[in-house]
Design a protein around this motif. Sequence first.
Motif, PDB file in Angstrom:
ATOM      1  N   ILE A 344      -4.945   4.385  12.591  1.00 57.82           N
ATOM      2  CA  ILE A 344      -5.259   3.340  11.612  1.00 57.82           C
ATOM      3  C   ILE A 344      -5.629   2.070  12.360  1.00 57.82           C
ATOM      4  O   ILE A 344      -4.819   1.529  13.113  1.00 57.82           O
ATOM      5  N   SER A 347      -4.110  -2.441   9.072  1.00 53.91           N
ATOM      6  CA  SER A 347      -3.285  -2.372   7.864  1.00 53.91           C
ATOM      7  C   SER A 347      -3.498  -3.652   7.076  1.00 53.91           C
ATOM      8  O   SER A 347      -3.303  -4.751   7.610  1.00 53.91           O
ATOM      9  N   ARG A 367     -12.137  -2.240  -1.208  1.00 50.53           N
ATOM     10  CA  ARG A 367     -12.514  -0.824  -1.132  1.00 50.53           C
ATOM     11  C   ARG A 367     -13.878  -0.646  -0.480  1.00 50.53           C
ATOM     12  O   ARG A 367     -14.152   0.382   0.153  1.00 50.53           O
ATOM     13  N   ARG A 372     -13.577   2.046   7.716  1.00 52.11           N
ATOM     14  CA  ARG A 372     -12.890   3.027   6.879  1.00 52.11           C
ATOM     15  C   ARG A 372     -11.480   3.352   7.360  1.00 52.11           C
ATOM     16  O   ARG A 372     -10.642   3.791   6.569  1.00 52.11           O
ATOM     17  N   ASP A 373     -11.231   3.164   8.648  1.00 51.52           N
ATOM     18  CA  ASP A 373      -9.925   3.545   9.203  1.00 51.52           C
ATOM     19  C   ASP A 373      -8.897   2.456   8.947  1.00 51.52           C
ATOM     20  O   ASP A 373      -8.384   1.805   9.858  1.00 51.52           O
ATOM     21  N   GLU A 375      -5.523   1.109   6.192  1.00 54.59           N
ATOM     22  CA  GLU A 375      -4.574   1.411   5.121  1.00 54.59           C
ATOM     23  C   GLU A 375      -4.362   0.124   4.331  1.00 54.59           C
ATOM     24  O   GLU A 375      -4.398  -0.977   4.894  1.00 54.59           O
ATOM     25  N   ASP A 398      -8.275   6.015  -5.091  1.00 54.36           N
ATOM     26  CA  ASP A 398      -8.890   5.818  -3.773  1.00 54.36           C
ATOM     27  C   ASP A 398      -9.267   7.168  -3.171  1.00 54.36           C
ATOM     28  O   ASP A 398      -8.404   8.031  -2.976  1.00 54.36           O
ATOM     29  N   TYR A 400      -9.996   8.069  -0.240  1.00 56.16           N
ATOM     30  CA  TYR A 400      -9.551   8.316   1.133  1.00 56.16           C
ATOM     31  C   TYR A 400      -8.029   8.322   1.272  1.00 56.16           C
ATOM     32  O   TYR A 400      -7.507   8.437   2.377  1.00 56.16           O
ATOM     33  N   ASP A 401      -7.336   8.176   0.147  1.00 54.70           N
ATOM     34  CA  ASP A 401      -5.874   8.191   0.151  1.00 54.70           C
ATOM     35  C   ASP A 401      -5.328   7.170   1.161  1.00 54.70           C
ATOM     36  O   ASP A 401      -4.440   7.467   1.945  1.00 54.70           O
ATOM     37  N   ARG A 402      -5.860   5.966   1.087  1.00 57.21           N
ATOM     38  CA  ARG A 402      -5.477   4.930   2.057  1.00 57.21           C
ATOM     39  C   ARG A 402      -4.554   3.878   1.468  1.00 57.21           C
ATOM     40  O   ARG A 402      -4.168   2.948   2.168  1.00 57.21           O
ATOM     41  N   GLY A 426      -0.918   0.295  11.226  1.00 54.76           N
ATOM     42  CA  GLY A 426      -2.190   0.032  11.882  1.00 54.76           C
ATOM     43  C   GLY A 426      -2.050  -0.686  13.204  1.00 54.76           C
ATOM     44  O   GLY A 426      -1.014  -1.277  13.518  1.00 54.76           O
TER      45      GLY A 426
END
Length: 750
Positions: A344, A347, A367, A372-373, A375, A398, A400-402, A426
């Motif tokens: 991650i 964060s 969003r 993309r990486d 949380e 979401d 990407y389940d983030r 992160g």
Amino acid sequence: MTDRKNTPVATDHDPGRPRVSVLVPVFNVEPYLQAALDSLIEQTMADLEIICVDDGSTDSSPTILRRYAEAHGDRLKVITQENAGYGVAMNVALRHATGDYIGILEPDDVVRPAMFETLWQAGNEHDLDIVKADYLRFRGAEEHRTDVVVPCVNDTSVYGEVIDPGERIAVFRYPMNTWCGIYRREFLLENDIWHHETPGASYQDNGFFFQTMCQARRIMYINDVFYENRRDNPNSSVKSTGKADVALQEYDWIREWLLQRPELAERFTGVYGLKRWHNIDFTMKRLAPGLRREFCRMVSEVLKEDNERGALIQSAFGVGEWNRVQWIMRDPDEYFYQYEQWRIRVSVVMPVYNAMPYLKECLASLRNQSLRDVEVILVDDGSTDGSLEYLQDFAESDPYDRVILMTQEHQGAGAARNLGLEHAQGEYVAFLDADDVFDRGMLGRAYGKAKADRASICVFRSRNLDTESGKTSPIRHAVKIKDLPKHRPFSGMQISANPFFTFVGWPWDKLFLRTYLLNTGLRFQELTSTNDAYFVYSALVCCDRITILDEELISHRRNVSTSISNSTTKSPDNAYRALLAIREQLMRSGIYPQLQRKFVNYSLHLLLWHLNNLPADAREDFYKTLVTDWLPELGVSDKPLDFFTQPKERAMLGMIRHSLEHGSGSYWDIAFVQASEGGTKSHKVEYVAARDDEDELVRQMRKLEREIDRHKAKIDEIRASETWRVGRAMTYVPTKLARLVRGKGRGTNG
């Protein structure tokens, strides 16, 4: 032992003994030994003693030594022994030495011809315990050779000065080696200084260095290069991958040596912890990757033991050094994974409280981030307007389940941010507000800049977004780039301007390295307002790697009734509590003396800002506490006006002081727009730019006082006039009768 600290008298040399004895420990250095010995034979000093100890070599080193002994037997002595290690070999050589001073030559290095004569002359002239000079690091040979000159000091102003290390602790940060100088032999013997006798040839010079530096009273550094240190010997201990535990054992020995000498321990324990860490860092970088994780675990336990025994003292470390020490003690595995790829990147921690009108736009911009990486940790702080339900829908949708959704009873943004930080994973952390809007590339651009500069904090620019009009405008004061160092990254202590004015103490335009926050233990204050000032400013001034991204990346919404920044009136003392916490952190970090003036100026600024922005009916109580308690406690009251750098605030303080000395001491004494308006009470303090110091304010107030005095004098003049007396006599009887009539009337009615 005689106190020689202030005795710079030349020492008489005994012509019957060598001026310098050079110790050469030898073990399997066949490719380099001849060049080393030749550099000694070619020294300009005639009465030089060379003592070589062959430590059980299995190559042709013994043959080379015998050949040189036969050719130069009058000055070169060879001692042979079974392999016992570098420390034993050095001690054997020292016991056989007879010179005034002791030099050291590693057998894969070389020295320039004038080295020992030059160093001895300085030592003899100034009666020095130690003399050191600059040196050179080299790789390769002949036309393929590369050289790098290394100063033996970090401060060039000390060259040629006689230094007592006990009074100049900074010298312990100079390059740590034992071979670029010479040592007075009597000094070594009188203080029982020897090398630690452990197997092999790793790190024994650390103990020798520490003993000599702690006990020397007279050291000099010379700005000349004499010693040439080889950096490409594959068998050198610097390149060894199997001796990490030996490094730790050497400093265990140093610690015990020091603790057995209370008079030295009191002065040098902090230095011991610092040098221990320097050695750990040195060793870590040279270990094979497969050994680093286990070494981190070993180091963690060793440092915990040192900490329990009081051998780690924060003030001896730099800010970044101390953070890393805390990190590896706290979690050695996490520390190790700084070398691995982070899953991650960032964060995002976002506290949410009744932000329903703005959540749709805010979360959509989050969003839509190009990075993309990430949380996203949403912390609902007891919302009652439907925000929680909206957050739940956002988290579930979401792709990407983030998104992590957390809830708490209403405790404020500080507590919510701390909860989010506790669960963040992160590499970096961003603390964002739920009513702001983020440019698509905000996280990616900030993360890329932070990584490129290996920064612990990345600050970027922002703009205001007016909720009512929808217009935006740059926030120019949020980061004053022109007042910052030109290089990137820089440390908080390298900011020459006032860092409390160079940055605004909010977190949402900054990216923080998570491990930095964990290592420092910094958390937000759990206050209803000003809960971010302590966190942000402590992080900035204590940070050793800050970088700036000169791009506007976030729109900060203004005129929001539920905004965190609009809760000041509920707890007006929060600003004072934040200032106390900041000052405590500066003191704990050992940097308050350097930042005192800047901090005190900021304290005045912040408290006056809060006074100015309180409702009118709350200002009098705030003001009384401000002048009687807060300003004295924060060191404002006893400072002269020229201590303060901001003209308007300096003027305001001058008004306060004048009011306390000559007025009622009330807030309303100073709450006027201009003195020429007769001291009119105003519901808002307004600063007049022309009145930028106390003298101008006093002149204006005295002008007003003179006007009052002139009016009083005019009245007195009228009363003393003939016209006044005649008129008063003519009206005396009617006035008296009227009063009698009114008196009777009151009596009758009663």
